[in-house]
Scaffold this motif. Structure first.
Motif: not given
Length: 292
Positions: A83-86, A89-90, A139-146, A149-152
């Motif tokens: 799960s950490l690898i997944i 990736q996200n 929130l920082g991840e949503l800003e990054a849009k890479s 995000t939800m799966v990660g």
């Protein structure tokens, strides 16, 4: 001197654990699947740990009734790494590692609600603090849009609960009577089998022939896995579990630094505040356990 030695072991253990995202992401970018990365990581590390155990005179014998517990613990530990690898990736590797570091809180909650440990308002407040920290990181991840995000974020949370389940299982089952080195070898050996099955059922396992890729694999399997596990045991022996747990904060911090400077991952004010809140929450729970 023993305490200083323990602190050094703990620093080495947590910082080398923090190198895992760097080597894992490098292999993922080279075209390896999650199952392949973990097959090589745990396979090589298992061999090294078995040799270490044999040289140190470890008894690898298991009673027949211990195998069921070891199998379940291996499954939980394997789910944690997968799960950490997944998550890597996200979402940003530093964010994934910091969220994973919330596992002491999950352990504390499990012991309170399922094993009748005394309930503590302080632990509940620490959990709420960590959830706020995780929200700020997301929130920082949503800003990054890479990536997704939800799966990660879900994968990182799965790693929290699976690893907490592993720790609770080690504490509350027959596994507590098994030699720690032997238990680690069995858990990682069975985990390697799980990953190899996953690899052959999906994309297969590509054989590595070039030296550079083997250097990355050895970096993942030796410093970030075998050495970090061996020094962790030594740190607990000389410095105690509380100080070792606090110094474990170097693991997500190492991952954050590598993510920002090597993989150019976004680091915002929300990320900084979120990381601080989670580290404080975990420290509160660890100090509470020492006091009790």
């Amino acid at each position: 001197m023993n305490r200083i030695k323990g602190i050094l072991y703990a620093a080495v253990s947590s910082s080398t654990f923090g190198l895992a995202p760097f080597f894992s992401i490098t292999l993922l970018l080279a075209g390896f699947s999650a199952f392949e990365v973990l097959s090589y990581r745990w396979g090589v590390a298992s061999i090294v740990l078995i040799v270490f155990g044999w040289l140190s005179g470890c008894n690898f014998r298991l009673a027949g009734k211990d195998w069921g517990v070891v199998f379940l613990l291996s499954l939980l530990r394997a789910v944690t790494s997968f799960s950490l690898i997944i998550a890597y990736q996200n979402i940003a590797s530093g964010v994934a590692s910091t969220i994973h570091f919330m596992y002491p809180l999950a352990v504390a909650l499990a012991m309170m609600f399922f094993f009748r440990e005394k309930k503590s308002l302080l632990v509940i407040l620490a959990v709420l603090m960590s959830l706020l920290g995780a929200a700020l990181l997301s929130l920082g991840e949503l800003e990054a849009k890479s990536g997704n995000t939800m799966v990660g974020l879900v994968a990182a949370c799965v790693s929290v609960f699976s690893y907490a389940g592993y720790i609770v299982g080690v504490r509350t089952t027959r596994a507590v009577q098994i030699n720690s080195t032997a238990l680690t070898c069995y858990v990682m050996g069975l985990g390697t089998i799980f990953y190899l099955i996953g690899a052959y059922c999906t994309s297969g396992l590509q054989l590595v022939s070039d030296g550079y890729t083997w250097l990355i694999i050895l970096g993942l399997a030796l410093p970030a896995t075998a050495i970090s596990n061996i020094t962790l045991v030594q740190a607990i022996k000389y410095a105690g579990p509380t100080l070792t747990s606090i110094l474990g904060a170097m693991e997500p911090l190492t991952a954050v630094v590598i993510g920002v400077f090597v993989f150019k991952e976004l680091f915002t004010v929300n990320s900084a505040v979120g990381i601080i809140l989670i580290l404080l929450a975990v420290s509160i729970v660890v100090f509470r356990r020492q006091k009790s």
